[in-house]
Design an enzyme around this catalytic site. Structure first.
Site, PDB file in Angstrom:
ATOM      1  N   HIS A 115     -44.940-125.920 -58.687  1.00  0.00           N
ATOM      2  CA  HIS A 115     -43.948-125.653 -57.648  1.00  0.00           C
ATOM      3  C   HIS A 115     -42.552-125.373 -58.194  1.00  0.00           C
ATOM      4  CE1 HIS A 115     -47.095-127.294 -55.026  1.00  0.00           C
ATOM      5  NE2 HIS A 115     -46.510-126.577 -54.086  1.00  0.00           N
ATOM      6  N   ASP A 187     -39.369-134.062 -49.257  1.00  0.00           N
ATOM      7  CA  ASP A 187     -39.878-133.588 -47.974  1.00  0.00           C
ATOM      8  C   ASP A 187     -41.338-133.159 -48.079  1.00  0.00           C
ATOM      9  OD1 ASP A 187     -37.527-133.942 -46.509  1.00  0.00           O
ATOM     10  OD2 ASP A 187     -36.718-132.031 -47.169  1.00  0.00           O
ATOM     11  N   GLU A 297     -31.512-136.081 -41.824  1.00  0.00           N
ATOM     12  CA  GLU A 297     -31.361-134.745 -42.392  1.00  0.00           C
ATOM     13  C   GLU A 297     -30.853-133.812 -41.301  1.00  0.00           C
ATOM     14  OE1 GLU A 297     -34.666-132.962 -44.380  1.00  0.00           O
ATOM     15  OE2 GLU A 297     -34.583-134.325 -46.088  1.00  0.00           O
TER      16      GLU A 297
END
Length: 427
Positions: A115, A187, A297
């Site tokens: 990633h 997240d 957030e």
């Protein structure tokens, strides 16, 4: 209660994408042992005993090379000489020692779950180490998996010893079986432990518990010399602090001892809509400065990035209409964990917290869900985008901290002048 981590800055993730993407955290692995070899040939690796040991684990087939030559960003491509699929930490140590002791050292990059977004886990003409290959050598099943071990110590409390190759989603599943969980998250959970600890590991819990790198007791690190070293705040502390957030440049994390706490069963998940940025940012600062919430957030909603399936269809339609009228909306997201001990008071506690806020009247939306479903929220969106071919696409990505003193300027210069007025971003 833990003291809030009051950073007078905002962490922002900016995307200029071909589709509306869900949040995530980039993973940067890359142990650069020295200069690159001059060519992609077998002579790049020394003909020594470590090289012979690695022969069965080193893949140079085109299929291996192609997989290791790109990442989640889909922007940078670099071809390695080969890909190491280690069956043990010793295999990686042999590889690093081969480079360190060679007259022609080569680049080594440890790859977690792929990633990275700018080629950080690539090794041009070198060797990419597929860390997740270690899973096959670390047992199976919750109790027998030595890659994730939950323990208790009189001085540390509960903790988990976790292999650097392990995914956070598996750490969550395993620790929940013991009624426990780490306190700080990203997240997106399909990232490796070693990968996020090489960055920081930031999500909406950071204001309360700090990033993931602030919740580690101890590490095992394979250094650039191929030595496996244990380190902590009191033992080899220079290495400990260098590796945490060190972008993989000081060693490869092979084990992390992670702080655990009692896991809640459920969460109250709330989103509030703002038309005015000043109200939005003032409320956000207020919420992270008081006790009560476990996650805070914020994000944008525009006509090109509509409200997602968190909202009921009728609510989403109303929000999207408002976004079309305003050009841009600000959404504040807050979560409070709860369990049997506060199940009867949770709604009253939230009502007291939200009374002081200045969101648009009537635009507060609540959801009750399990702790696991909340933490794993991005996974469903990933699967939806995969189904329509919009997940494995180019992902230009920028994470940055903005000083509190300039956040209003940032809103005007980027959110209003670029995202709203130019209306080009769909993420």
């Amino acid at each position: 209660m833990a003291q809030p981590h009051l950073l007078h800055a905002y962490l922002l993730s900016l995307f200029i994408l071909v589709t509306c993407l869900t949040p995530g955290t980039s993973v940067r692995w890359g142990l650069k042992t020295s200069s690159l070899p001059s060519s992609s040939s077998s002579s790049s690796l020394p003909s020594s005993s470590p090289n012979e040991t690695l022969a069965s684990s080193l893949c140079t087939d085109p299929s291996c090379i192609i997989t290791a030559s790109s990442d989640y960003g889909e922007i940078v491509q670099d071809l390695p000489f080969g890909v190491l699929n280690p069956s043990s930490i010793s295999d990686i140590a042999h590889l690093v020692k081969s480079s360190y002791n060679s007259s022609s050292p080569f680049t080594i990059a440890a790859r977690g779950n792929g990633h990275s977004v700018r080629g950080q886990a690539m090794a041009k003409d070198g060797v990419v180490v597929e860390m997740t290959s270690l899973n096959s050598s670390r047992g199976g099943g919750v109790d027998g998996n030595v890659g994730i071990r939950v323990s208790w110590d009189v001085s540390l409390g509960f903790y988990a010893d976790v292999g650097g190759e392990q995914l956070w989603i598996d750490v969550l599943r395993t620790t929940l079986d013991h009624g426990l969980a780490p306190v700080s998250w990203t997240d997106y959970l399909y990232l490796t432990v070693g990968g996020t600890l090489s960055n920081a590991g930031i999500s909406g819990q950071t204001f309360r518990h700090g990033p993931q790198i602030s919740n580690v007791h101890e590490l095992d690190v394979l250094t650039g010399k191929g030595e496996l070293v244990s380190c902590s705040k009191s033992m080899n502390s220079d290495l400990f602090y260098a590796v945490l957030g060190g972008l993989g440049q000081f060693g490869i994390i092979t084990r992390a001892r992670i702080v655990l706490d009692k896991a809640p069963n459920r969460v109250k998940w709330v989103r509030m809509i703002y038309e005015d940025f000043s109200n939005f940012t003032n409320d956000q600062e207020h919420l992270i400065s008081i006790p009560g919430l476990d996650y805070v957030e914020g994000f944008l909603i525009t006509k090109n990035s509509p409200a997602n399936n968190f909202f009921l269809p009728s609510d989403g339609s109303t929000i999207n209409s408002l976004a079309s009228e305003n050009g841009i909306l600000y959404c504040l997201e807050a979560v409070k964990y709860y369990d049997d001990h506060n199940i009867t008071t949770i709604d009253e506690e939230l009502e007291m917290i939200f009374t002081a806020l200045s969101f648009k009247s009537g635009f507060i939306f609540k959801k009750d869900t399990s702790f696991f479903e909340f933490l794993n929220r991005v996974r469903n969106e990933e699967l939806e985008l995969e189904a329509i071919g919009q997940w494995n696409v180019a992902h230009p990505w920028l994470n940055l901290f903005v000083p509190r003193s300039r956040i209003m300027d940032f809103n005007q210069g980027v959110f209003v002048e670029v995202i709203q007025k130019q209306s080009k971003s769909s993420g």
